[in-house]
Design an enzyme around this catalytic site. Structure first.
Site, mmCIF file in Angstrom:
data_model
loop_
_atom_site.group_PDB
_atom_site.id
_atom_site.type_symbol
_atom_site.label_atom_id
_atom_site.label_comp_id
_atom_site.label_asym_id
_atom_site.label_seq_id
_atom_site.Cartn_x
_atom_site.Cartn_y
_atom_site.Cartn_z
ATOM 1 N N ASP A 105 -43.379 14.104 7.732
ATOM 2 C CA ASP A 105 -43.093 15.290 7.367
ATOM 3 C C ASP A 105 -41.775 15.366 6.693
ATOM 4 O O ASP A 105 -41.161 16.548 6.551
ATOM 5 C CB ASP A 105 -43.136 16.670 8.389
ATOM 6 C CG ASP A 105 -43.231 17.623 7.318
ATOM 7 O OD1 ASP A 105 -43.700 17.824 6.183
ATOM 8 O OD2 ASP A 105 -42.789 18.309 8.188
ATOM 9 N N ASN A 162 -41.163 9.726 17.738
ATOM 10 C CA ASN A 162 -41.474 11.981 17.211
ATOM 11 C C ASN A 162 -42.642 11.076 17.451
ATOM 12 O O ASN A 162 -43.623 10.609 16.381
ATOM 13 C CB ASN A 162 -40.882 11.034 16.387
ATOM 14 C CG ASN A 162 -40.976 12.888 16.399
ATOM 15 O OD1 ASN A 162 -40.419 13.803 17.221
ATOM 16 N ND2 ASN A 162 -41.923 13.012 15.274
ATOM 17 N N GLU A 163 -43.216 11.803 18.294
ATOM 18 C CA GLU A 163 -44.511 12.408 18.217
ATOM 19 C C GLU A 163 -45.243 11.432 18.068
ATOM 20 O O GLU A 163 -46.377 11.474 17.253
ATOM 21 C CB GLU A 163 -45.138 13.426 17.748
ATOM 22 C CG GLU A 163 -43.934 14.630 17.440
ATOM 23 C CD GLU A 163 -44.169 15.663 16.425
ATOM 24 O OE1 GLU A 163 -45.161 15.406 16.011
ATOM 25 O OE2 GLU A 163 -43.534 17.252 17.373
ATOM 26 N N ASN A 173 -42.421 18.420 21.806
ATOM 27 C CA ASN A 173 -41.969 19.428 20.622
ATOM 28 C C ASN A 173 -43.040 20.343 20.737
ATOM 29 O O ASN A 173 -44.134 19.799 20.687
ATOM 30 C CB ASN A 173 -42.738 18.906 18.988
ATOM 31 C CG ASN A 173 -41.478 17.867 18.638
ATOM 32 O OD1 ASN A 173 -39.949 17.600 19.298
ATOM 33 N ND2 ASN A 173 -41.478 17.139 17.878
ATOM 34 N N TYR A 228 -44.990 23.917 18.996
ATOM 35 C CA TYR A 228 -45.097 25.264 17.682
ATOM 36 C C TYR A 228 -45.797 26.483 18.111
ATOM 37 O O TYR A 228 -46.812 26.787 17.543
ATOM 38 C CB TYR A 228 -45.759 24.600 16.445
ATOM 39 C CG TYR A 228 -44.365 23.575 16.431
ATOM 40 C CD1 TYR A 228 -43.518 24.046 15.285
ATOM 41 C CD2 TYR A 228 -44.282 22.326 16.427
ATOM 42 C CE1 TYR A 228 -42.441 23.119 15.469
ATOM 43 C CE2 TYR A 228 -42.983 21.274 16.040
ATOM 44 C CZ TYR A 228 -42.720 21.952 14.796
ATOM 45 O OH TYR A 228 -40.570 21.336 14.898
ATOM 46 N N TYR A 283 -47.897 26.392 14.508
ATOM 47 C CA TYR A 283 -48.847 26.771 14.484
ATOM 48 C C TYR A 283 -50.452 26.533 15.142
ATOM 49 O O TYR A 283 -51.608 26.235 14.541
ATOM 50 C CB TYR A 283 -49.428 24.226 14.283
ATOM 51 C CG TYR A 283 -48.158 24.469 13.487
ATOM 52 C CD1 TYR A 283 -48.859 24.247 12.168
ATOM 53 C CD2 TYR A 283 -47.307 23.206 14.313
ATOM 54 C CE1 TYR A 283 -47.670 23.814 11.452
ATOM 55 C CE2 TYR A 283 -46.334 22.600 12.608
ATOM 56 C CZ TYR A 283 -46.156 23.141 11.583
ATOM 57 O OH TYR A 283 -45.098 22.457 10.431
ATOM 58 N N GLU A 299 -38.319 19.843 19.716
ATOM 59 C CA GLU A 299 -38.640 20.642 18.313
ATOM 60 C C GLU A 299 -39.304 22.126 18.668
ATOM 61 O O GLU A 299 -40.017 21.813 19.564
ATOM 62 C CB GLU A 299 -39.654 20.254 17.258
ATOM 63 C CG GLU A 299 -38.715 19.100 16.437
ATOM 64 C CD GLU A 299 -39.770 18.176 16.490
ATOM 65 O OE1 GLU A 299 -40.779 18.969 15.104
ATOM 66 O OE2 GLU A 299 -39.598 16.785 15.410
ATOM 67 N N TRP A 305 -35.811 22.851 16.016
ATOM 68 C CA TRP A 305 -36.424 22.746 14.542
ATOM 69 C C TRP A 305 -35.911 22.892 12.978
ATOM 70 O O TRP A 305 -36.740 24.151 13.293
ATOM 71 C CB TRP A 305 -37.731 21.833 14.359
ATOM 72 C CG TRP A 305 -37.587 21.139 14.176
ATOM 73 C CD1 TRP A 305 -39.005 21.849 12.238
ATOM 74 C CD2 TRP A 305 -37.561 19.709 13.052
ATOM 75 N NE1 TRP A 305 -39.101 20.187 11.708
ATOM 76 C CE2 TRP A 305 -38.014 19.465 12.182
ATOM 77 C CE3 TRP A 305 -37.090 18.666 13.900
ATOM 78 C CZ2 TRP A 305 -38.085 18.176 11.692
ATOM 79 C CZ3 TRP A 305 -36.829 17.788 13.588
ATOM 80 C CH2 TRP A 305 -37.394 17.209 12.151
ATOM 81 N N LYS A 347 -38.392 25.448 8.466
ATOM 82 C CA LYS A 347 -37.942 25.507 9.337
ATOM 83 C C LYS A 347 -36.212 25.966 9.063
ATOM 84 O O LYS A 347 -35.548 25.903 10.991
ATOM 85 C CB LYS A 347 -38.660 25.191 10.420
ATOM 86 C CG LYS A 347 -40.303 24.704 10.375
ATOM 87 C CD LYS A 347 -41.186 24.399 11.527
ATOM 88 C CE LYS A 347 -42.553 24.745 10.975
ATOM 89 N NZ LYS A 347 -43.030 23.720 9.921
#
Ligand code: BDP
Length: 608
Positions: free
Chosen positions: A163, A421-422, A475, A477, A481, A513, A558, A577
């Site tokens: 992203d 990352n992720e 991370n 959300y 989300y 995040e 984030w 963000k």
């Protein structure tokens, strides 16, 4: 790899400035040997900068493939008899460098340095033509991965599963530098201390120096340690050893005290052959139970996941923007950041060292996750699969870990290696893929904790790799989300999940995040996603939860600032963000963060 420097035995010239520039839209440059004669172009391009946003033409911005840079370079006349090197701080993502048409360097990987000795190709006092071809393609074999597709209109387009915008080109400095025939090739410094921090503590410095050059074996090594005022505090002979620093001043978060280790090669008669000055800080890092210790004291991370991202220059290094970003970090009370999602420029790492900012240093391994296929419109169904994260991906991943640690091992600011990352961390194959990579990072640097950043889909029950690592980086959300606009439900879900991680592992946990897209200037009384109030309330909610969980040792919002991304229905002119806008104006949340972080400098907040 050592950062080049001026010194008593070395000289350095920057090649930054304007280059002739040509976009290879037909992909014929290598075939036709564009390096063999001056580039046929009227375009000029600035280095350092990503090229994408510099020109008005969308064909440049959307270009997939090679671009070419060229300039004349004069070799200083005093360099006769020296070894001469060309060093690129980065080229995104692949590069071939030519001197008067001869290939001298090739590199794959967009965020780490590479260099070539060009002594035999150049003559002191004369000029040469430097040509650099840079390729921005991401494939299944690159880190980060991507896929080039042909659109319905028949155009090649780059897709990727991360992203942030795929900025490309020569975004960091290029140097020409000289060394003596025998040179200091590498310096490794590992520090410790005895006693309690403060006067009377004694520092230990384990060092290892590698020399290079045909006559290297005839040279001896001596080292001198200087304090920040330049006074000599210790000396030693030999290519490796341990020296003590009496009454050591520690490198501390918020107080980046630096010593220098001067590594000297001397010949049989004791004459100085080469000298390299390596700054370092004396500090320790340790995980103990669920605590993260710096210098033996529990540390609580406050700050951001960031990006190298600015208008016009993209990921280009700019000293003014860097100083501005660090100034905003200080204003807001942040003590740390993560180099999401790739190694940042060496100037940023040096700045963090000097100013006592703590860094989680991340490789560019982002997007290794088929669960995002829907979000990014790519087709992968399985992650650990010959068509996606394959043996070739693993080889590139090994390379980025090696290059990151080789570059950044001496930075006191770096306290954790984040190797991805992720990534998909629950699918069959994840363990086989990650176990050797975690081991590689540990072998390369046994002194720093190693981690990866876990994605929301792979909770404590599903994830199968977290036991391979020292810290848990998450991370999440909730409230964005999922539970969108419903912070009460988000709070419950977040707390339940963090408690599950805590009881399963008992390791230190950092929220790497958490954030909500926010349109600066949009206000609402009603928990409206995208409003400045919602972003601030969202962060407050997370903080209430963190303060109730004993194993939480840090919070990185984030993101620091809004940033450019690829196109998509989820993004309006990029990711919003940021606590700051892309041009670094504070949103309401910036003041919320400033209040909280200024009250808890480096310390874990008291449970409420
Ligand atoms: C996470 C990624 C980050 C994204 C962020 C977001 O790690 O790169 O920008 O989500 O969606 O998945 O804003």
């Amino acid at each position: 790899m050592l950062k080049p420097q001026n010194g008593p035995t070395r000289e350095l010239v920057t090649l930054d400035g304007l280059f002739a520039f040509r976009v290879d839209s037909e992909n014929v440059g290598l075939r036709d040997g564009w390096q063999s004669s001056p580039l046929d172009t009227a375009l000029e391009m600035a280095v350092p900068a990503s090229y994408n946003d510099v020109f008005a033409e969308k064909s440049v911005r959307n270009h997939v493939g090679w671009v070419w840079y060229e300039r004349e370079v004069r070799v200083p006349r005093g360099w006769a008899g020296e070894r001469i090197w060309l060093r690129f701080e980065s080229a995104t993502h692949g590069a071939k460098a030519f001197v008067d048409g001869t290939l001298v360097a090739e590199h794959q990987g967009g965020y780490t340095p590479f260099e070539a000795e060009i002594t035999e190709h150049v003559t002191a006092g004369t000029t040469f033509r430097l040509t650099v071809a840079v390729d921005n393609e991401l494939t299944q074999a690159t880190i980060p991965p991507g896929k080039v597709v042909v659109t319905e209109a028949g155009q090649r387009a780059q897709t990727y599963m991360h992203d942030f915008y795929n900025y490309a080109g020569l975004a960091r400095s290029i140097h020409l530098y000289s060394t003596p025939q025998v040179r200091v090739e590498d310096v490794t410094v590992v520090t410790g201390f005895e006693g309690t921090p403060g006067p009377g503590a004694s520092g230990t410095v384990d060092y290892r120096i590698e020399l290079d050059g045909a006559a290297a074996a005839d040279s001896a090594v001596r080292v001198r340690v200087l304090d920040a005022s330049g006074a000599e505090v210790a000396t030693a002979d030999g290519a490796s050893g341990t020296v003590a620093i009496p009454d050591v001043v520690l490198w501390q978060p918020g107080r980046g005290y630096l010593y220098s280790l001067v590594a000297e090669a001397v010949d049989a008669s004791g004459e100085l052959v080469d000298s390299y000055t390596q700054p370092f800080g004396v500090r320790t890092v340790e995980v103990r139970g669920s605590e993260f210790l710096i210098n033996g004291e529990p540390f609580y991370f406050t700050g951001f996941g960031m990006h190298e991202d600015h208008a016009v220059i993209g990921k280009g290094y700019s000293a003014a923007h860097m100083v501005n970003d660090f100034s905003l970090l200080e204003w807001i009370g942040a003590n740390s950041f993560r180099t999401s999602h790739y190694p940042y420029s060496e100037e940023i790492m040096d700045f963090a060292d000097r100013h006592g900012i703590v860094v989680i240093d991340e490789t560019p391994a982002v997007g290794l996750n088929a669960d995002f296929a829907g979000f990014f419109g790519t087709g992968a169904k399985k992650t650990y699969d010959p068509d996606f994260v394959s043996d070739e991906t693993a080889a590139s991943h090994r390379q980025v870990i090696e290059e990151l640690i080789a570059r950044d091992k001496n930075h006191p600011s770096v306290v954790i290696w984040s190797i991805a990352n992720e990534p998909q961390s629950s699918e069959e194959g994840a363990r086989e893929y990650f176990a050797p990579l975690a081991q590689l990072a540990r072998n390369l640097d046994p002194t720093r904790p190693v981690g990866f950043v876990n994605v929301m889909f792979d909770n404590a029950e599903k994830d199968i790799i977290t036991d391979l690592f020292d810290v848990i980086m998450l991370n999440r959300y909730y409230g964005w989300y999922v539970n969108t606009g419903d912070l009460a439900s988000a709070e419950k879900a977040l707390e339940a999940e963090l408690r599950a991680w805590e009881s399963k592992y008992g390791k230190p946990m950092i929220m790497t995040e958490y954030g909500a897209d926010t349109l600066a200037g949009f206000h609402s009384l009603y928990d409206a996603p995208w409003s400045e109030e919602y972003q601030a309330d969202f962060l407050d909610m997370y903080h209430r939860v963190f303060d109730r969980i004993g194993a939480m040792v840090g919070e990185h919002v984030w993101n620091f600032a809004d940033f450019a991304t690829s196109n998509g229905t989820m993004r309006v002119d990029g990711n919003k963000k940021g606590a700051f806008t892309r041009d670094r104006r504070p949103k309401t949340a910036a003041f919320t963060l400033r209040k909280r972080w200024s009250e808890i400098p480096n310390r874990k907040p008291q449970a409420k």
